[in-house]
Design a protein around this motif. Structure first.
Motif, short mmCIF file in Angstrom:
data_model
loop_
_atom_site.label_atom_id
_atom_site.label_comp_id
_atom_site.label_asym_id
_atom_site.label_seq_id
_atom_site.Cartn_x
_atom_site.Cartn_y
_atom_site.Cartn_z
N GLY A 6 -0.55 1.23 -18.57
CA GLY A 6 -1.38 1.25 -17.36
C GLY A 6 -0.56 1.47 -16.12
N ARG A 7 -1.07 0.98 -15.03
CA ARG A 7 -0.39 1.19 -13.76
C ARG A 7 -0.49 -0.01 -12.84
N GLU A 8 -1.41 -0.96 -13.15
CA GLU A 8 -1.59 -2.05 -12.19
C GLU A 8 -0.41 -3.00 -12.24
N GLY A 9 0.25 -3.13 -13.41
CA GLY A 9 1.42 -4.01 -13.49
C GLY A 9 2.46 -3.57 -12.47
N THR A 10 2.67 -2.27 -12.40
CA THR A 10 3.65 -1.71 -11.48
C THR A 10 3.28 -2.01 -10.04
N ALA A 11 2.02 -1.74 -9.68
CA ALA A 11 1.58 -1.94 -8.30
C ALA A 11 1.65 -3.43 -7.94
N GLY A 25 0.82 -1.21 0.00
CA GLY A 25 0.00 0.00 0.00
C GLY A 25 0.85 1.25 0.00
N SER A 26 1.94 1.25 0.76
CA SER A 26 2.82 2.42 0.80
C SER A 26 3.52 2.60 -0.54
N ALA A 27 4.01 1.51 -1.10
CA ALA A 27 4.67 1.61 -2.40
C ALA A 27 3.68 2.11 -3.45
N ALA A 28 2.46 1.62 -3.40
CA ALA A 28 1.45 2.05 -4.37
C ALA A 28 1.16 3.54 -4.20
N ALA A 29 1.11 4.00 -2.95
CA ALA A 29 0.84 5.42 -2.72
C ALA A 29 1.96 6.27 -3.31
N LEU A 30 3.20 5.90 -3.02
CA LEU A 30 4.36 6.61 -3.59
C LEU A 30 4.25 6.63 -5.12
N PHE A 31 3.93 5.49 -5.68
CA PHE A 31 3.81 5.37 -7.12
C PHE A 31 2.70 6.27 -7.66
N LEU A 32 1.53 6.22 -7.02
CA LEU A 32 0.40 6.99 -7.55
C LEU A 32 0.65 8.50 -7.46
N PHE A 33 1.32 8.94 -6.38
CA PHE A 33 1.64 10.36 -6.29
C PHE A 33 2.61 10.76 -7.40
N SER A 34 3.66 9.96 -7.58
CA SER A 34 4.63 10.29 -8.63
C SER A 34 3.93 10.25 -9.99
N LEU A 35 3.07 9.26 -10.17
CA LEU A 35 2.40 9.11 -11.46
C LEU A 35 1.53 10.33 -11.76
N SER A 36 0.88 10.82 -10.72
CA SER A 36 0.01 11.96 -10.95
C SER A 36 0.85 13.19 -11.34
N TRP A 37 2.00 13.35 -10.71
CA TRP A 37 2.91 14.45 -11.08
C TRP A 37 3.39 14.28 -12.52
N VAL A 38 3.81 13.04 -12.83
CA VAL A 38 4.35 12.73 -14.15
C VAL A 38 3.29 12.97 -15.23
N SER A 39 2.06 12.53 -14.96
CA SER A 39 0.98 12.67 -15.96
C SER A 39 0.68 14.14 -16.20
N SER A 40 0.64 14.94 -15.12
CA SER A 40 0.29 16.34 -15.37
C SER A 40 1.46 17.06 -16.02
N THR A 41 2.69 16.65 -15.73
CA THR A 41 3.84 17.23 -16.42
C THR A 41 3.75 16.96 -17.92
N PHE A 42 3.40 15.73 -18.28
CA PHE A 42 3.28 15.42 -19.71
C PHE A 42 2.16 16.23 -20.36
N VAL A 48 -3.92 8.84 -0.95
CA VAL A 48 -4.37 8.48 -2.30
C VAL A 48 -5.88 8.66 -2.40
N HIS A 49 -6.38 9.20 -3.51
CA HIS A 49 -7.81 9.04 -3.73
C HIS A 49 -8.10 8.56 -5.14
N HIS A 50 -9.22 7.84 -5.22
CA HIS A 50 -9.54 7.15 -6.46
C HIS A 50 -10.59 7.92 -7.24
N ASP A 51 -10.63 7.65 -8.54
CA ASP A 51 -11.65 8.27 -9.38
C ASP A 51 -12.98 7.56 -9.17
#
Lengths: 407, 407
Positions: free
Chosen positions: B115-120, B29-46, B201-204
């Protein structure tokens, strides 16, 4: 396996099983509707004429005699269905339908504490199996058809098609679920439920308005209560087996067994030791109460006692509604202890005692979500799985195989 | 089997697996949270710097080079986890975590459609497996722990713990589900989800307000659309396998494969053939649109195309969110044809394409009920099961075993 890009074999498979599952559903759903209407008449007749209880021993004798005279080939009931699915021998005799229907209605008319899913499942299975004869199905197809019949019967009685479909897959063996009958079971369950609704059946609604939040405490309570529900389920199954085998050893003339069981029940209630209308019959009003007001622990104990006696002695109907009753009232009674909303813990007990007794944790979780809303899912899944682990390896269905050990 | 009335062995089993599952859940859960936060930053940067797409070929080269240099032991990704569960050999190297995390973030930063589930799931599995070393677990325990890691990773990313728990059980083999890991998977999934939520983390949320009534027509539509979704899933898996094996045959230096894949994507989008922001990256905004307004069929086709190219070429992240996208937009586009509410058919497509591609019909049905409410259950179950039947025997996970044939 199909290699062509357009899966013609699969279209044929789909068409065949859609047709067969719908056939099963129409038969099982209609039989269930007939049964539920008669049952409702029978139940209200018993509540307005409580003196009928004094005839319970004779009713028991008659049911026992009917099965001895005409029904030896179908006496194993649900277990016969499971045995035939595991190891196909011969088509289930159609007489299972009138016998279990009549036996259940008589049991309820005179106040035995029994359920109704056994009747619906046996009618569903036996009627489904008649299609085996008509369409000359292979053994493999026949097994799937029987599972679809179980799902359709269960769905039409409880109005929870997804839980019912998974019940038909899950009940065969503990610890394992196979997918070969997935499509026939879901179609038979959905359509069977719809057929019963079209005949005018309606189901009871249980409303939970207050859910706890997910926390270490609430999950911990689910684990502890799940264990309690599982041990209750285990005791229920074991006491029924013990009473039944004790009676079989001591009383050779089988109609005398439900006679004596009925006599004990009539005396205990008639002499005023218990409230008759609370623990006898199907018990829906008390189940509804469990979602509505705090109850005492005596309700679950009383129902437990009268049900194991009724079923152990040989009355017909099934275990599931009494298990819902025991679980819901027990959950309700436990709720102050764990600082939980009583309707919520009643709902958890409702499905979790059943999950342990039938060894069907996934079907029970799905049923909880269908009955009480998806919000209960996380709690119901935890409690049902723990209950399943704690209920031991012998559930209410003696012919259930042990697929894999539980732990 | 336990014989004593009080199941002491079971209490020990329970305590052990509660502790292990919570440990797995905290890590995953902690790794996924770290990942989702980074992913959200990365996605908005792109999205705010679309020129980053021109660097996609080089990003691909770098990811490929990283895996070639440091990650050959973990390149199989999800399949390595499945292989280890089927046939335990050695502890999953911890380097799987930084590699898949870095690889996925780079893939998303420069606009690959993944996607993202492979990573998590890979982080969850690899982290869970480190406990094997710490606690010197047996092979049997290790298999269960890996399944719990998959469930925890999946749950923390999507916020659907029951579907995630069953996913961890169901993904191993088609046509079969075993219960030995039931408790660890549900606990790891629920707690993992909660841990991620606690990190913030919050989900859509996808809202379906209008459901059809259950009728021959609506069920028939579920069967026809289920078949379409299943054939889409089958095409998705087969095209990825073909692209990947074609590239492996033709291009021996592995970093060149994502380089060329990235180049094709950058040229097609950069030269104006497609709308970049619609089909690249995770695609959540378009998935949300699918529940909000009618869409054209080109959306699902565009996403299909860019995803098979991205994943076939070797970008990292996983298949599931793109499958949700393809399913939701396809369902939306099909809805006028079948006179269905578009948000409803988007929700069905969302889960049913995934059900077919991953061969997980029960997990997908549960996920649908968790995301969209229990009311969708009957429809989702039918569509997911039909999709599962139509998706063929090779899904997106090459190491999934064939437990039983599908029909």
């Amino acid at each position: 396996m199909h290699r062509s890009p357009i899966p013609f074999g699969l279209f044929k498979h789909l068409a065949k099983w859609l047709a067969l599952a719908c056939g099963v559903a129409v038969l099982a759903g209609s039989a269930a509707a007939l049964f539920l209407f008669s049952l409702s008449w029978v139940s209200s007749t018993f509540s307005s004429h409580p003196w009928l209880l004094w005839l319970l021993p004779f009713a028991g004798f008659f049911v026992g005699w009917m099965y001895l005279r005409f029904g030896q080939s179908v006496e194993a009931g649900n277990n016969l269905l499971l045995d035939e699915i595991h190891d196909t021998k011969r088509v289930i005799p159609l007489r299972m339908v009138p016998l279990v229907l009549g036996g259940t209605l008589i049991s309820h008319l005179f106040g035995a504490s029994v359920g109704r899913e056994g009747t619906a499942v046996q009618m569903g299975g036996a009627l489904a199996d008649q299609l085996t004869r008509v369409f000359q199905l292979s053994n493999d197809d026949r097994r799937i058809l029987l599972m679809a019949g179980i799902s359709a019967g269960f769905a039409s009685v409880f109005g929870t098609p997804i839980g019912a479909a998974v019940f038909g897959l899950e009940v065969l063996a503990t610890g394992r679920l196979r997918y070969e009958a997935l499509l026939p079971c879901i179609i038979a369950a959905i359509v069977g439920d719809q057929v019963a609704l079209m005949w005018g059946v309606h189901h009871d609604y249980f409303t939970i308005t207050l859910f706890p939040s997910i926390s270490a405490w609430s999950l911990g309570v689910m684990i502890v209560c799940g264990a309690i529900f599982g041990l209750t389920a285990r005791a229920f199954a074991e006491v029924i087996h013990s009473i039944s085998s004790f009676m079989k050893r001591r009383i050779h003339y089988s109609p005398l067994r439900p006679f004596i069981g009925g006599l004990i029940i009539a005396l205990l209630v008639g002499l005023g030791f218990f409230e008759a209308d609370r623990y006898l019959g199907l018990g829906i009003p008390v189940i509804l109460e469990a979602f509505d007001a705090p109850l005492s622990i005596t309700d679950s104990i009383g129902k437990f006692f009268f049900t194991v006696l009724s079923l152990g002695a040989g009355f017909k109907g099934g275990e599931v509604t009494p298990l819902f009753f025991i679980g819901a009232t027990l959950g309700n009674a436990l709720s102050p202890l764990f600082d939980m909303p009583f309707a919520f813990l009643a709902g958890i007990g409702f499905v979790a005692v059943f999950a342990g007794a039938a060894n069907t944790p996934l079907a029970s979780t799905l049923m909880a979500m269908e009955l009480f809303g998806a919000e209960i899912g996380v709690f119901a899944a935890t409690a049902c799985i723990v209950s399943y682990l704690f209920s031991g390896h012998s559930g209410i269905y003696g012919s259930q195989r042990i697929g894999d050990g539980k732990h």
